[in-house]
Design a protein around this motif. Structure first.
Motif, PDB file in Angstrom:
ATOM      1  N   ARG A 103     -22.792   7.367  18.885  1.00  0.00           N
ATOM      2  CA  ARG A 103     -23.522   7.651  17.566  1.00  0.00           C
ATOM      3  C   ARG A 103     -24.953   8.217  17.621  1.00  0.00           C
ATOM      4  O   ARG A 103     -25.456   8.370  16.622  1.00  0.00           O
ATOM      5  N   GLY A 104     -25.315   8.997  18.777  1.00  0.00           N
ATOM      6  CA  GLY A 104     -26.330   9.608  18.773  1.00  0.00           C
ATOM      7  C   GLY A 104     -27.814   9.175  19.225  1.00  0.00           C
ATOM      8  O   GLY A 104     -28.696   9.632  19.206  1.00  0.00           O
ATOM      9  N   CYS A 105     -27.776   7.757  19.600  1.00  0.00           N
ATOM     10  CA  CYS A 105     -28.964   7.182  20.177  1.00  0.00           C
ATOM     11  C   CYS A 105     -29.209   7.665  21.602  1.00  0.00           C
ATOM     12  O   CYS A 105     -28.278   7.876  22.407  1.00  0.00           O
ATOM     13  N   ARG A 106     -30.374   7.886  21.683  1.00  0.00           N
ATOM     14  CA  ARG A 106     -30.708   8.533  23.086  1.00  0.00           C
ATOM     15  C   ARG A 106     -31.773   7.550  23.806  1.00  0.00           C
ATOM     16  O   ARG A 106     -31.534   7.476  25.178  1.00  0.00           O
ATOM     17  N   ARG A 107     -32.705   6.921  23.062  1.00  0.00           N
ATOM     18  CA  ARG A 107     -33.509   6.035  23.684  1.00  0.00           C
ATOM     19  C   ARG A 107     -33.501   4.768  23.449  1.00  0.00           C
ATOM     20  O   ARG A 107     -33.866   4.108  22.282  1.00  0.00           O
ATOM     21  N   ILE A 108     -32.709   4.213  24.050  1.00  0.00           N
ATOM     22  CA  ILE A 108     -31.919   2.752  24.032  1.00  0.00           C
ATOM     23  C   ILE A 108     -32.960   1.684  24.835  1.00  0.00           C
ATOM     24  O   ILE A 108     -32.924   1.954  26.294  1.00  0.00           O
ATOM     25  N   ALA A 109     -33.500   0.812  24.345  1.00  0.00           N
ATOM     26  CA  ALA A 109     -34.170  -0.241  24.954  1.00  0.00           C
ATOM     27  C   ALA A 109     -33.386  -1.542  25.156  1.00  0.00           C
ATOM     28  O   ALA A 109     -32.332  -1.618  24.672  1.00  0.00           O
ATOM     29  N   PRO A 133     -36.332   4.393  31.425  1.00  0.00           N
ATOM     30  CA  PRO A 133     -37.717   4.059  31.961  1.00  0.00           C
ATOM     31  C   PRO A 133     -37.861   2.672  32.065  1.00  0.00           C
ATOM     32  O   PRO A 133     -37.144   1.792  31.348  1.00  0.00           O
ATOM     33  N   ASP A 134     -38.688   2.312  32.914  1.00  0.00           N
ATOM     34  CA  ASP A 134     -38.908   0.594  33.337  1.00  0.00           C
ATOM     35  C   ASP A 134     -39.329  -0.143  32.085  1.00  0.00           C
ATOM     36  O   ASP A 134     -38.941  -0.970  31.794  1.00  0.00           O
ATOM     37  N   GLU A 135     -40.216   0.555  31.250  1.00  0.00           N
ATOM     38  CA  GLU A 135     -40.583   0.003  30.052  1.00  0.00           C
ATOM     39  C   GLU A 135     -39.640  -0.355  28.965  1.00  0.00           C
ATOM     40  O   GLU A 135     -39.815  -1.123  27.935  1.00  0.00           O
ATOM     41  N   TYR A 136     -38.352   0.139  29.172  1.00  0.00           N
ATOM     42  CA  TYR A 136     -37.333   0.079  28.089  1.00  0.00           C
ATOM     43  C   TYR A 136     -36.423  -1.317  28.610  1.00  0.00           C
ATOM     44  O   TYR A 136     -35.527  -1.707  27.546  1.00  0.00           O
ATOM     45  N   ILE A 137     -36.729  -1.902  29.616  1.00  0.00           N
ATOM     46  CA  ILE A 137     -36.043  -3.270  30.086  1.00  0.00           C
ATOM     47  C   ILE A 137     -37.294  -4.179  30.089  1.00  0.00           C
ATOM     48  O   ILE A 137     -38.150  -4.200  30.896  1.00  0.00           O
ATOM     49  N   ARG A 138     -36.840  -5.120  29.041  1.00  0.00           N
ATOM     50  CA  ARG A 138     -38.021  -6.268  29.013  1.00  0.00           C
ATOM     51  C   ARG A 138     -37.136  -7.525  29.047  1.00  0.00           C
ATOM     52  O   ARG A 138     -36.290  -7.722  28.250  1.00  0.00           O
ATOM     53  N   LEU A 188     -41.918  -1.108  20.124  1.00  0.00           N
ATOM     54  CA  LEU A 188     -42.365   0.004  19.002  1.00  0.00           C
ATOM     55  C   LEU A 188     -43.677   0.355  18.949  1.00  0.00           C
ATOM     56  O   LEU A 188     -43.844   1.375  18.343  1.00  0.00           O
ATOM     57  N   THR A 189     -44.341  -0.573  19.916  1.00  0.00           N
ATOM     58  CA  THR A 189     -45.874   0.219  20.083  1.00  0.00           C
ATOM     59  C   THR A 189     -45.879   1.247  21.111  1.00  0.00           C
ATOM     60  O   THR A 189     -47.095   2.000  21.425  1.00  0.00           O
ATOM     61  N   ASP A 190     -45.076   1.656  21.870  1.00  0.00           N
ATOM     62  CA  ASP A 190     -44.893   2.484  22.764  1.00  0.00           C
ATOM     63  C   ASP A 190     -45.176   4.105  22.267  1.00  0.00           C
ATOM     64  O   ASP A 190     -44.940   4.256  21.198  1.00  0.00           O
ATOM     65  N   VAL A 191     -45.571   4.695  23.252  1.00  0.00           N
ATOM     66  CA  VAL A 191     -45.624   6.260  22.904  1.00  0.00           C
ATOM     67  C   VAL A 191     -44.486   6.872  22.433  1.00  0.00           C
ATOM     68  O   VAL A 191     -44.451   7.579  21.508  1.00  0.00           O
ATOM     69  N   ASN A 192     -43.546   6.659  23.134  1.00  0.00           N
ATOM     70  CA  ASN A 192     -42.146   7.080  22.941  1.00  0.00           C
ATOM     71  C   ASN A 192     -41.030   5.885  22.598  1.00  0.00           C
ATOM     72  O   ASN A 192     -40.343   5.441  23.266  1.00  0.00           O
ATOM     73  N   PRO A 193     -41.250   5.311  21.246  1.00  0.00           N
ATOM     74  CA  PRO A 193     -40.606   3.720  21.131  1.00  0.00           C
ATOM     75  C   PRO A 193     -39.156   4.217  20.941  1.00  0.00           C
ATOM     76  O   PRO A 193     -38.665   5.585  20.825  1.00  0.00           O
ATOM     77  N   PRO A 194     -38.274   3.321  21.343  1.00  0.00           N
ATOM     78  CA  PRO A 194     -36.968   3.515  21.117  1.00  0.00           C
ATOM     79  C   PRO A 194     -36.239   3.658  19.962  1.00  0.00           C
ATOM     80  O   PRO A 194     -36.761   3.214  18.798  1.00  0.00           O
ATOM     81  N   ASP A 195     -35.072   4.325  20.061  1.00  0.00           N
ATOM     82  CA  ASP A 195     -34.479   4.325  18.735  1.00  0.00           C
ATOM     83  C   ASP A 195     -33.106   3.743  18.610  1.00  0.00           C
ATOM     84  O   ASP A 195     -32.484   3.735  17.490  1.00  0.00           O
ATOM     85  N   ALA A 196     -33.066   2.667  19.433  1.00  0.00           N
ATOM     86  CA  ALA A 196     -32.088   1.573  19.459  1.00  0.00           C
ATOM     87  C   ALA A 196     -32.519   0.459  20.559  1.00  0.00           C
ATOM     88  O   ALA A 196     -33.212   0.679  21.489  1.00  0.00           O
ATOM     89  N   ALA A 220     -38.539 -10.790  19.009  1.00  0.00           N
ATOM     90  CA  ALA A 220     -39.555 -10.384  18.059  1.00  0.00           C
ATOM     91  C   ALA A 220     -40.856  -9.634  18.624  1.00  0.00           C
ATOM     92  O   ALA A 220     -41.186  -8.621  18.459  1.00  0.00           O
ATOM     93  N   PHE A 221     -41.155 -10.446  19.530  1.00  0.00           N
ATOM     94  CA  PHE A 221     -42.385 -10.309  20.478  1.00  0.00           C
ATOM     95  C   PHE A 221     -42.064  -9.011  21.038  1.00  0.00           C
ATOM     96  O   PHE A 221     -42.801  -8.131  21.192  1.00  0.00           O
ATOM     97  N   ILE A 222     -40.880  -9.012  21.997  1.00  0.00           N
ATOM     98  CA  ILE A 222     -40.594  -7.678  22.669  1.00  0.00           C
ATOM     99  C   ILE A 222     -40.444  -6.589  22.163  1.00  0.00           C
ATOM    100  O   ILE A 222     -40.926  -5.514  22.342  1.00  0.00           O
ATOM    101  N   THR A 223     -39.709  -6.623  20.800  1.00  0.00           N
ATOM    102  CA  THR A 223     -39.561  -5.528  20.209  1.00  0.00           C
ATOM    103  C   THR A 223     -40.789  -4.896  19.313  1.00  0.00           C
ATOM    104  O   THR A 223     -41.083  -3.739  19.440  1.00  0.00           O
ATOM    105  N   SER A 224     -41.560  -5.707  19.070  1.00  0.00           N
ATOM    106  CA  SER A 224     -42.982  -5.400  18.694  1.00  0.00           C
ATOM    107  C   SER A 224     -43.867  -4.454  19.455  1.00  0.00           C
ATOM    108  O   SER A 224     -44.358  -3.371  19.460  1.00  0.00           O
ATOM    109  N   GLU A 225     -43.586  -5.053  20.834  1.00  0.00           N
ATOM    110  CA  GLU A 225     -44.155  -4.203  21.969  1.00  0.00           C
ATOM    111  C   GLU A 225     -43.651  -2.848  22.205  1.00  0.00           C
ATOM    112  O   GLU A 225     -44.275  -1.828  22.631  1.00  0.00           O
TER     113      GLU A 225
END
Length: 337
Positions: free
Chosen positions: A180-186, A216-221, A238-246, A231-236
């Protein structure tokens, strides 16, 4: 004054028959004539005779009670799984006694011993998220007491298990996001010690790498399977320089938390952030937007667990432990493009 319950001796005295004859008739033994059996059964009914389950269990060395230990009553998965266990057990003449570990290995150990002390015929267990050692189950195996794990299981224990294909379910979910076009999947993963967390993580990683996407390591929490932690993990994230799109979450509860975090930032779902969960809890279909998720046949999981338990009772020491892997299916809703 409270009346004492009628006993087999009382029935024998009333009918002037032997205790052995009364006992055989009430157990349906074939060497008692039909008229005599009918007379005894009707007299027992009139006297409100009730069998003594403790005495029967001592004779048969079975109580027809199954101990069930789950992580928490608050997890919707287990309500459906317990229903499946109970239906199958009841059809076979068994009762279930359910305890929750409340995600505590210490409590899991306590209830394992408590249920055994209460002479259950065996246990059906889903492990707590804290459980990393399984020594408290070893006495059951040594004594050939039936033991079945379901959902949260251990590969270390030589017992029957019921799981879903966690790897394939995760792989299919992440592949769909990629299509469906997602590329930055956490990935909001579960506790590292849980086998289901490991398998869902592996499915996520393999789908990403086979599509040529970086992980990226930061995409696996790793989290604790709760809404608040999701909610806590997602908030973190979304504050990344390159936030996920999914976000692919290890369970629906973590996905609900991700949904909360995205809404608090006024993100549009799914155009700003797509979400996929795992389980298909009832709430998944009614949150806004409705959650795309990997559905598990939860009621069937409970039924299969109970059937494996009953097979072990029936076959005794000739029983060979087996692992049943049930299929999942992807349920597409409005949280994905």
């Amino acid at each position: 004054m409270k009346n004492n319950p009628a006993t087999i001796k009382d029935i024998a005295r009333k009918l002037n028959l032997s205790v052995t004859t009364i006992s055989k008739a009430l157990r349906g033994m074939p060497d008692i004539s039909v008229p005599t059996r009918q007379l005894i059964v009707e007299t027992a009914r009139q006297m409100d005779y009730q069998p003594n389950p403790i005495a029967q269990s001592l004779v048969k060395n079975q109580t027809h009670n199954i101990g069930v230990i789950i992580p928490s009553f608050t997890i919707p998965f287990y309500a459906s799984a317990i229903s499946g266990i109970q239906q199958t057990a009841a059809e076979a003449g068994y009762n279930i006694m359910v305890c929750q570990s409340n995600e505590s290995v210490a409590t899991e150990i306590t209830y394992t011993q408590l249920l055994l002390n209460n002479r259950v015929d065996g246990l059906i267990v889903s492990l707590s998220r804290e459980t990393t050692s399984f020594d408290h189950f070893a006495p059951l195996i040594r004594r050939s007491i039936p033991l079945v794990f379901f959902n949260r299981v251990s590969e270390e224990m030589p017992v029957s298990k019921v799981v879903v294909d966690d790897y394939q379910g995760a792989y299919r979910a992440v592949s769909y996001l990629i299509e469906r076009g997602c590329r930055r999947i956490a990935h909001i993963a579960g506790p590292e010690n849980l086998l289901l967390s490991q398998q869902r993580l592996k499915g996520y990683v393999d789908a990403m790498r086979e599509a040529g996407l970086s992980v990226p390591d930061e995409y696996i929490r790793h989290g604790d399977l709760t809404i608040a932690n999701g909610a806590f993990i997602t908030s973190e994230l979304l504050t990344d320089v390159n936030p996920p799109d999914a976000v692919f979450a290890v369970c629906d509860s973590a996905a609900f938390g991700a949904l909360q975090a995205a809404k608090s930032r006024e993100l549009n779902i799914p155009s700003d952030l797509a979400l996929v969960g795992f389980t298909d809890e009832p709430v998944a279909a009614i949150v806004e937007p409705a959650l795309t998720t990997v559905a598990q046949p939860i009621f069937d999981i409970g039924q299969v667990a109970a059937k494996l338990f009953l097979d072990q009772i029936r076959l005794g020491e000739s029983y060979t432990p087996t692992t049943h892997v049930l299929e999942t299916r992807l349920v597409v809703r409005q949280s994905t493009p």
